[in-house]
Design a protein around this motif. Structure first.
Motif, PDB file in Angstrom:
ATOM      1  N   ALA A 152      60.417  58.657  65.080  1.00 25.33           N
ATOM      2  CA  ALA A 152      61.849  58.644  64.747  1.00 25.33           C
ATOM      3  C   ALA A 152      62.179  57.643  63.642  1.00 25.33           C
ATOM      4  CB  ALA A 152      62.672  58.316  65.992  1.00 25.33           C
ATOM      5  N   LEU A 153      61.357  56.642  63.460  1.00 23.09           N
ATOM      6  CA  LEU A 153      61.693  55.569  62.521  1.00 23.09           C
ATOM      7  C   LEU A 153      61.885  56.063  61.095  1.00 23.09           C
ATOM      8  CD1 LEU A 153      59.396  52.647  63.745  1.00 23.09           C
ATOM      9  CD2 LEU A 153      61.796  53.081  64.293  1.00 23.09           C
ATOM     10  N   GLY A 154      61.058  56.973  60.620  1.00 23.44           N
ATOM     11  CA  GLY A 154      61.194  57.481  59.252  1.00 23.44           C
ATOM     12  C   GLY A 154      62.480  58.263  59.054  1.00 23.44           C
ATOM     13  N   PRO A 155      62.677  59.327  59.823  1.00 18.76           N
ATOM     14  CA  PRO A 155      63.893  60.123  59.639  1.00 18.76           C
ATOM     15  C   PRO A 155      65.183  59.332  59.922  1.00 18.76           C
ATOM     16  CG  PRO A 155      62.315  61.296  61.035  1.00 18.76           C
ATOM     17  CD  PRO A 155      61.748  59.939  60.756  1.00 18.76           C
ATOM     18  N   TRP A 156      65.175  58.494  60.930  1.00 12.33           N
ATOM     19  CA  TRP A 156      66.388  57.764  61.282  1.00 12.33           C
ATOM     20  C   TRP A 156      66.762  56.728  60.231  1.00 12.33           C
ATOM     21  CZ3 TRP A 156      66.355  56.577  67.261  1.00 12.33           C
ATOM     22  CH2 TRP A 156      66.344  57.794  67.959  1.00 12.33           C
ATOM     23  N   TRP A 157      65.762  56.204  59.522  1.00 12.22           N
ATOM     24  CA  TRP A 157      66.023  55.222  58.471  1.00 12.22           C
ATOM     25  C   TRP A 157      66.038  55.899  57.097  1.00 12.22           C
ATOM     26  CZ3 TRP A 157      65.123  53.503  63.169  1.00 12.22           C
ATOM     27  CH2 TRP A 157      65.690  52.292  63.560  1.00 12.22           C
ATOM     28  N   GLY A 158      66.118  57.220  57.098  1.00 10.19           N
ATOM     29  CA  GLY A 158      66.262  57.971  55.859  1.00 10.19           C
ATOM     30  C   GLY A 158      65.122  57.800  54.881  1.00 10.19           C
ATOM     31  N   GLY A 159      63.926  57.516  55.381  1.00  6.33           N
ATOM     32  CA  GLY A 159      62.783  57.349  54.496  1.00  6.33           C
ATOM     33  C   GLY A 159      62.858  56.081  53.660  1.00  6.33           C
ATOM     34  N   LEU A 160      63.694  55.129  54.082  1.00 12.29           N
ATOM     35  CA  LEU A 160      63.889  53.881  53.345  1.00 12.29           C
ATOM     36  C   LEU A 160      62.559  53.263  52.920  1.00 12.29           C
ATOM     37  CD1 LEU A 160      66.017  51.732  52.467  1.00 12.29           C
ATOM     38  CD2 LEU A 160      65.610  50.637  54.669  1.00 12.29           C
ATOM     39  N   GLU A 185      54.666  53.521  78.093  1.00 14.88           N
ATOM     40  CA  GLU A 185      53.748  53.410  76.965  1.00 14.88           C
ATOM     41  C   GLU A 185      53.672  54.697  76.147  1.00 14.88           C
ATOM     42  OE1 GLU A 185      49.158  52.050  75.969  1.00 14.88           O
ATOM     43  OE2 GLU A 185      49.934  51.818  78.006  1.00 14.88           O
ATOM     44  N   ASP A 186      53.735  55.843  76.801  1.00  5.23           N
ATOM     45  CA  ASP A 186      53.666  57.119  76.086  1.00  5.23           C
ATOM     46  C   ASP A 186      54.852  57.348  75.146  1.00  5.23           C
ATOM     47  OD1 ASP A 186      51.258  57.705  77.276  1.00  5.23           O
ATOM     48  OD2 ASP A 186      52.111  59.105  78.744  1.00  5.23           O
ATOM     49  N   ASP A 187      55.924  56.581  75.278  1.00  6.62           N
ATOM     50  CA  ASP A 187      57.079  56.724  74.394  1.00  6.62           C
ATOM     51  C   ASP A 187      56.850  56.092  73.021  1.00  6.62           C
ATOM     52  OD1 ASP A 187      58.875  58.106  76.150  1.00  6.62           O
ATOM     53  OD2 ASP A 187      59.130  56.211  77.256  1.00  6.62           O
ATOM     54  N   HIS A 188      55.826  55.285  72.885  1.00  4.54           N
ATOM     55  CA  HIS A 188      55.576  54.588  71.630  1.00  4.54           C
ATOM     56  C   HIS A 188      55.519  55.557  70.447  1.00  4.54           C
ATOM     57  CE1 HIS A 188      52.788  52.523  68.688  1.00  4.54           C
ATOM     58  NE2 HIS A 188      53.836  51.721  68.730  1.00  4.54           N
ATOM     59  N   ALA A 189      54.732  56.622  70.553  1.00  2.00           N
ATOM     60  CA  ALA A 189      54.582  57.572  69.447  1.00  2.00           C
ATOM     61  C   ALA A 189      55.909  58.254  69.117  1.00  2.00           C
ATOM     62  CB  ALA A 189      53.520  58.612  69.788  1.00  2.00           C
ATOM     63  N   ARG A 190      56.716  58.543  70.127  1.00  2.34           N
ATOM     64  CA  ARG A 190      58.022  59.179  69.899  1.00  2.34           C
ATOM     65  C   ARG A 190      58.949  58.270  69.100  1.00  2.34           C
ATOM     66  NH1 ARG A 190      60.666  60.324  75.205  1.00  2.34           N
ATOM     67  NH2 ARG A 190      62.038  61.629  73.968  1.00  2.34           N
ATOM     68  N   VAL A 191      58.946  56.998  69.439  1.00  2.00           N
ATOM     69  CA  VAL A 191      59.802  56.056  68.720  1.00  2.00           C
ATOM     70  C   VAL A 191      59.302  55.906  67.285  1.00  2.00           C
ATOM     71  CG1 VAL A 191      60.517  53.630  68.587  1.00  2.00           C
ATOM     72  CG2 VAL A 191      60.632  54.858  70.770  1.00  2.00           C
ATOM     73  N   LEU A 192      57.986  55.762  67.097  1.00  2.00           N
ATOM     74  CA  LEU A 192      57.454  55.650  65.736  1.00  2.00           C
ATOM     75  C   LEU A 192      57.821  56.881  64.901  1.00  2.00           C
ATOM     76  CD1 LEU A 192      53.883  54.101  66.120  1.00  2.00           C
ATOM     77  CD2 LEU A 192      56.030  52.965  65.524  1.00  2.00           C
ATOM     78  N   ARG A 252      58.018  49.470  59.218  1.00  2.00           N
ATOM     79  CA  ARG A 252      58.750  49.694  60.472  1.00  2.00           C
ATOM     80  C   ARG A 252      57.786  49.901  61.638  1.00  2.00           C
ATOM     81  NH1 ARG A 252      61.877  52.012  56.635  1.00  2.00           N
ATOM     82  NH2 ARG A 252      60.918  54.071  56.821  1.00  2.00           N
ATOM     83  N   ALA A 253      56.704  50.623  61.400  1.00  2.00           N
ATOM     84  CA  ALA A 253      55.714  50.840  62.467  1.00  2.00           C
ATOM     85  C   ALA A 253      55.104  49.514  62.913  1.00  2.00           C
ATOM     86  CB  ALA A 253      54.626  51.799  61.998  1.00  2.00           C
ATOM     87  N   LEU A 254      54.860  48.630  61.975  1.00  2.00           N
ATOM     88  CA  LEU A 254      54.301  47.316  62.325  1.00  2.00           C
ATOM     89  C   LEU A 254      55.298  46.477  63.128  1.00  2.00           C
ATOM     90  CD1 LEU A 254      52.435  46.441  59.016  1.00  2.00           C
ATOM     91  CD2 LEU A 254      51.401  47.021  61.234  1.00  2.00           C
ATOM     92  N   LEU A 255      56.588  46.745  62.951  1.00  2.00           N
ATOM     93  CA  LEU A 255      57.616  46.012  63.695  1.00  2.00           C
ATOM     94  C   LEU A 255      57.765  46.499  65.136  1.00  2.00           C
ATOM     95  CD1 LEU A 255      60.385  45.707  60.974  1.00  2.00           C
ATOM     96  CD2 LEU A 255      59.016  43.847  61.948  1.00  2.00           C
ATOM     97  N   VAL A 256      57.205  47.665  65.436  1.00  2.00           N
ATOM     98  CA  VAL A 256      57.343  48.233  66.778  1.00  2.00           C
ATOM     99  C   VAL A 256      55.945  48.605  67.308  1.00  2.00           C
ATOM    100  CG1 VAL A 256      58.564  49.912  68.200  1.00  2.00           C
ATOM    101  CG2 VAL A 256      59.580  49.170  66.056  1.00  2.00           C
ATOM    102  N   PRO A 257      55.102  47.603  67.544  1.00  2.00           N
ATOM    103  CA  PRO A 257      53.755  47.911  68.046  1.00  2.00           C
ATOM    104  C   PRO A 257      53.775  48.374  69.506  1.00  2.00           C
ATOM    105  CG  PRO A 257      54.083  45.548  67.968  1.00  2.00           C
ATOM    106  CD  PRO A 257      55.309  46.184  67.349  1.00  2.00           C
ATOM    107  N   ARG A 258      52.709  48.997  69.905  1.00  2.00           N
ATOM    108  CA  ARG A 258      52.556  49.531  71.264  1.00  2.00           C
ATOM    109  C   ARG A 258      52.787  48.456  72.330  1.00  2.00           C
ATOM    110  NH1 ARG A 258      50.345  54.053  73.341  1.00  2.00           N
ATOM    111  NH2 ARG A 258      49.718  54.691  71.269  1.00  2.00           N
ATOM    112  N   LEU A 259      52.477  47.213  72.040  1.00  2.00           N
ATOM    113  CA  LEU A 259      52.587  46.159  73.060  1.00  2.00           C
ATOM    114  C   LEU A 259      53.990  46.068  73.647  1.00  2.00           C
ATOM    115  CD1 LEU A 259      54.015  43.172  72.188  1.00  2.00           C
ATOM    116  CD2 LEU A 259      52.136  43.283  70.579  1.00  2.00           C
ATOM    117  N   TYR A 260      55.017  46.427  72.875  1.00  2.00           N
ATOM    118  CA  TYR A 260      56.379  46.403  73.418  1.00  2.00           C
ATOM    119  C   TYR A 260      56.555  47.446  74.519  1.00  2.00           C
ATOM    120  CZ  TYR A 260      57.808  43.158  69.849  1.00  2.00           C
ATOM    121  OH  TYR A 260      57.933  42.035  69.081  1.00  2.00           O
TER     122      TYR A 260
END
Length: 164
Positions: free
Chosen positions: A21-29, A12-19, A38-46
């Motif tokens: 990464a989403l901006g830089p990895w997707w180039g600020g798309l 569960e603690d990895d959630h914030a790390r993944v969120l 993107r954050a809504l697509l990867v909620p904590r529940l996963y």
């Protein structure tokens, strides 16, 4: 593939790390709106309920290198679903994404799954090509798949022929 990566089940603690990464990895798309989407697509529940069939890759210094969030369908036990995958753009082309997919296919086969599905937006040409290279069948554009104006392309890969 980079041999210095460690692969593990997310917590569960990895959630914030993944969120993060989403901006830089997707180039600020799509700017701030895209980051929120993107954050809504990867909620904590996963990171609470789908960790046995999900995976993270980390560098020796502990920084995130890649992730895959997936699960076996409760509605259709013959189907597994890959929900979201990301690889640090600095590591593209090293086989890390393929390694995550192959790991997931193995987990799915062990669970008796016969096919794996996932979706992307029609504009994501790189994802469409990548999934085709991995052996997924690519659908036509599915209008309003995720709601009005949210068209998607679906991918399906059979695992049945891979059973020995």
């Amino acid at each position: 593939m980079s041999a210095d990566l460690t692969f593990r089940q997310p917590i569960e603690d990895d959630h914030a790390r993944v969120l993060a990464a989403l901006g830089p990895w997707w180039g600020g798309l799509k700017g701030e709106a895209g980051a929120k989407e993107r954050a809504l697509l990867v909620p904590r529940l996963y990171f609470q309920h789908f960790t046995p069939t999900s995976r993270l890759a980390e560098r020796p210094d502990g920084t995130l290198a890649a992730f895959l969030i997936g699960f076996v369908s409760q509605t259709d036990p013959d189907t597994a679903y890959i929900h979201f995958v990301g690889v640090d753009p600095q590591l593209h082309g090293q086989g890390i994404g393929r390694s995550l997919y192959e790991w997931f296919f193995g987990q799915a086969r062990e669970s008796g799954v016969r096919k794996v599905k996932c979706v992307t937006s029609p504009q994501n040409a790189a994802s469409r090509a990548y999934h085709a290279r991995l052996g997924f069948e690519v659908s036509e554009v599915l209008p309003d798949y995720d709601g009005p104006g949210l068209d998607r392309v679906a991918f399906t890969r059979s695992l049945a022929a891979e059973r020995a």
